[in-house]
Structure formats: C-alpha cells, structure tokens
Design a protein around this motif. Structure first.
Motif, PDB file in Angstrom:
ATOM      1  N   LEU A  42       6.175  -0.175   8.607  1.00  0.00           N
ATOM      2  CA  LEU A  42       4.909  -0.790   8.191  1.00  0.00           C
ATOM      3  C   LEU A  42       4.662  -0.530   6.701  1.00  0.00           C
ATOM      4  CD1 LEU A  42       2.651  -0.004  11.267  1.00  0.00           C
ATOM      5  CD2 LEU A  42       3.273  -2.285  10.422  1.00  0.00           C
ATOM      6  N   GLY A  43       4.976   0.666   6.246  1.00  0.00           N
ATOM      7  CA  GLY A  43       4.838   0.977   4.829  1.00  0.00           C
ATOM      8  C   GLY A  43       5.789   0.167   3.969  1.00  0.00           C
ATOM      9  N   SER A  44       6.962  -0.101   4.499  1.00  0.00           N
ATOM     10  CA  SER A  44       7.933  -0.888   3.719  1.00  0.00           C
ATOM     11  C   SER A  44       7.492  -2.337   3.553  1.00  0.00           C
ATOM     12  CB  SER A  44       9.317  -0.825   4.373  1.00  0.00           C
ATOM     13  OG  SER A  44       9.363  -1.617   5.547  1.00  0.00           O
ATOM     14  N   LEU A  45       6.647  -2.831   4.448  1.00  0.00           N
ATOM     15  CA  LEU A  45       6.134  -4.192   4.276  1.00  0.00           C
ATOM     16  C   LEU A  45       5.394  -4.313   2.948  1.00  0.00           C
ATOM     17  CD1 LEU A  45       4.743  -5.059   7.839  1.00  0.00           C
ATOM     18  CD2 LEU A  45       6.881  -5.813   6.796  1.00  0.00           C
ATOM     19  N   TYR A  46       4.579  -3.320   2.656  1.00  0.00           N
ATOM     20  CA  TYR A  46       3.856  -3.322   1.382  1.00  0.00           C
ATOM     21  C   TYR A  46       4.835  -3.210   0.213  1.00  0.00           C
ATOM     22  CZ  TYR A  46       0.852  -1.866  -2.430  1.00  0.00           C
ATOM     23  OH  TYR A  46       0.234  -1.773  -3.644  1.00  0.00           O
ATOM     24  N   TRP A  47       5.805  -2.322   0.357  1.00  0.00           N
ATOM     25  CA  TRP A  47       6.774  -2.087  -0.711  1.00  0.00           C
ATOM     26  C   TRP A  47       7.566  -3.352  -1.035  1.00  0.00           C
ATOM     27  CZ3 TRP A  47      12.259  -0.344  -0.727  1.00  0.00           C
ATOM     28  CH2 TRP A  47      12.629   0.182  -1.960  1.00  0.00           C
ATOM     29  N   GLY A  49       6.500  -6.352  -0.393  1.00  0.00           N
ATOM     30  CA  GLY A  49       5.587  -7.464  -0.654  1.00  0.00           C
ATOM     31  C   GLY A  49       5.543  -8.469   0.478  1.00  0.00           C
ATOM     32  N   ILE A  50       5.747  -8.000   1.701  1.00  0.00           N
ATOM     33  CA  ILE A  50       5.753  -8.865   2.885  1.00  0.00           C
ATOM     34  C   ILE A  50       4.413  -8.734   3.587  1.00  0.00           C
ATOM     35  CG2 ILE A  50       6.840  -9.287   5.120  1.00  0.00           C
ATOM     36  CD1 ILE A  50       9.413  -8.061   3.950  1.00  0.00           C
ATOM     37  N   ASP A  51       3.821  -9.875   3.915  1.00  0.00           N
ATOM     38  CA  ASP A  51       2.575  -9.867   4.681  1.00  0.00           C
ATOM     39  C   ASP A  51       2.875  -9.634   6.152  1.00  0.00           C
ATOM     40  OD1 ASP A  51       1.022 -10.462   2.422  1.00  0.00           O
ATOM     41  OD2 ASP A  51       1.362 -12.614   2.684  1.00  0.00           O
ATOM     42  N   LEU A  52       1.921  -9.026   6.850  1.00  0.00           N
ATOM     43  CA  LEU A  52       2.059  -8.858   8.296  1.00  0.00           C
ATOM     44  C   LEU A  52       1.692 -10.188   8.950  1.00  0.00           C
ATOM     45  CD1 LEU A  52       2.700  -6.985  10.633  1.00  0.00           C
ATOM     46  CD2 LEU A  52       0.312  -6.300  10.670  1.00  0.00           C
ATOM     47  N   ASN A  53       2.711 -10.908   9.372  1.00  0.00           N
ATOM     48  CA  ASN A  53       2.523 -12.200  10.026  1.00  0.00           C
ATOM     49  C   ASN A  53       3.389 -12.240  11.276  1.00  0.00           C
ATOM     50  OD1 ASN A  53       5.152 -12.648   9.074  1.00  0.00           O
ATOM     51  ND2 ASN A  53       4.420 -13.697   7.241  1.00  0.00           N
TER      52      ASN A  53
END
Length: 167
Positions: A42-47, A49-53
């Motif tokens: 979940l933290g890597s999504l921010y890293w 630049g991926i949105d939670l979709n």
C-alpha cells in the motif's frame, strides 16, 4: 471494497496455512508477515504514484497469494526440521534447502512480468510496478526478515515424551 477483498483473501490463506504449517506460532508469524507485506505494498502505491483503483486493488489481493509462497515454504521446512537442532541450525538448513527454490520462484515471477515494463498502457505499467514490488518485498520478507525472526522466536520442535516403565 478493497479492505473486504483483502480480508477474505487473508482469511482463506490463513485457513490453508493452519492446515499445512506444523505449529500454530508459524501461522501467526505468517499472518504478521502477510499484513506487513500488504502495508508495504500500500505504501508503494504512493511511491510509484499509483492511485488505489480497481486494477491496483486486484493486484493487492493477488499479492497475498503470491507473497505467501515465500513465507509458507520457509515456515513449513523450518517446522519440519530435526528435533535435535537449535533454531539457528534449523534456519541455516532451511535457507540451504529452501533458499534456491524460493529464489528461483522470485526470479521467474520477475522475468514473467518484465516485458510489461516496456508497455505504454497505464494498466500494464501499473501491473508491472506492483508485481515488481510484490516480488522484491515478498522475497525480502521471506528470505531475509523471516529467518531472523525464526532464529530468535521460532517454534521449538515438540519433544516426544518417552516413558520408561521398569518392572
């Protein structure tokens, strides 16, 4: 919806692990490492630049099934080692026996998704970035962090009680 899907996947994996793994402590360690992996992903999504979709949520749910492989194989082999060895000796034996297959599994997963890195489509790029993270984080937890945890807190083999009755 994502939390519910992750919860169901985690619950299903832990039921299977409770059947396969030798010690209840191993199931607890597996659950903790799986939760740590999901938090890292979940933290890597921010890293990245991926949105939670829906695409990233499906990848996160699939990650539970992939990451448990790195952890469960090590835990199962460690739990089935000799009764007469220390935790440290059992960890060394586990890494000698399970290290190469787990490493090859991580490599084949990496090589399988590597062509997606050249894709220009956002869906394929999201899939690629998440799976690269899944492989590296899962492998690091299963082959670096888990052996350290097992050497400190791993379950000790149950000693068989031998009764000697003299008549």
């Amino acid at each position: 919806e994502t939390v519910r899907g992750l919860g169901f996947a985690l619950f299903a994996v832990l039921i299977i692990c409770s059947i396969i793994l030798v010690y209840p402590l191993s199931v607890l360690v597996c659950a903790i490492l799986l939760a740590m992996n999901i938090i890292n992903l979940l933290g890597s999504l921010y890293w990245w630049g991926i949105d939670l979709n829906s695409i990233s949520a499906v990848n996160l749910t699939m990650a539970i099934g992939l990451v448990v492989e790195y952890t469960a194989h090590v835990l199962q082999f460690f739990g089935s080692n000799s009764l007469h060895k220390t935790r440290e000796e059992r960890v060394v034996l586990t890494l000698q026996e399970m290290g190469p297959p787990v490493f090859l599994g991580a490599c084949t997963t990496f090589l399988g998704v590597l062509p997606l890195g050249a894709a220009s489509n956002d869906i394929f790029r999201t899939f690629f970035l998440q799976f690269i993270t899944i492989v590296f984080v899962g492998f690091a937890h299963g082959m670096v962090l888990l052996p350290v945890i097992l050497s400190w807190f791993g379950p000790t083999p149950k000693q068989e009680v031998v009764s000697t009755n003299s008549v």
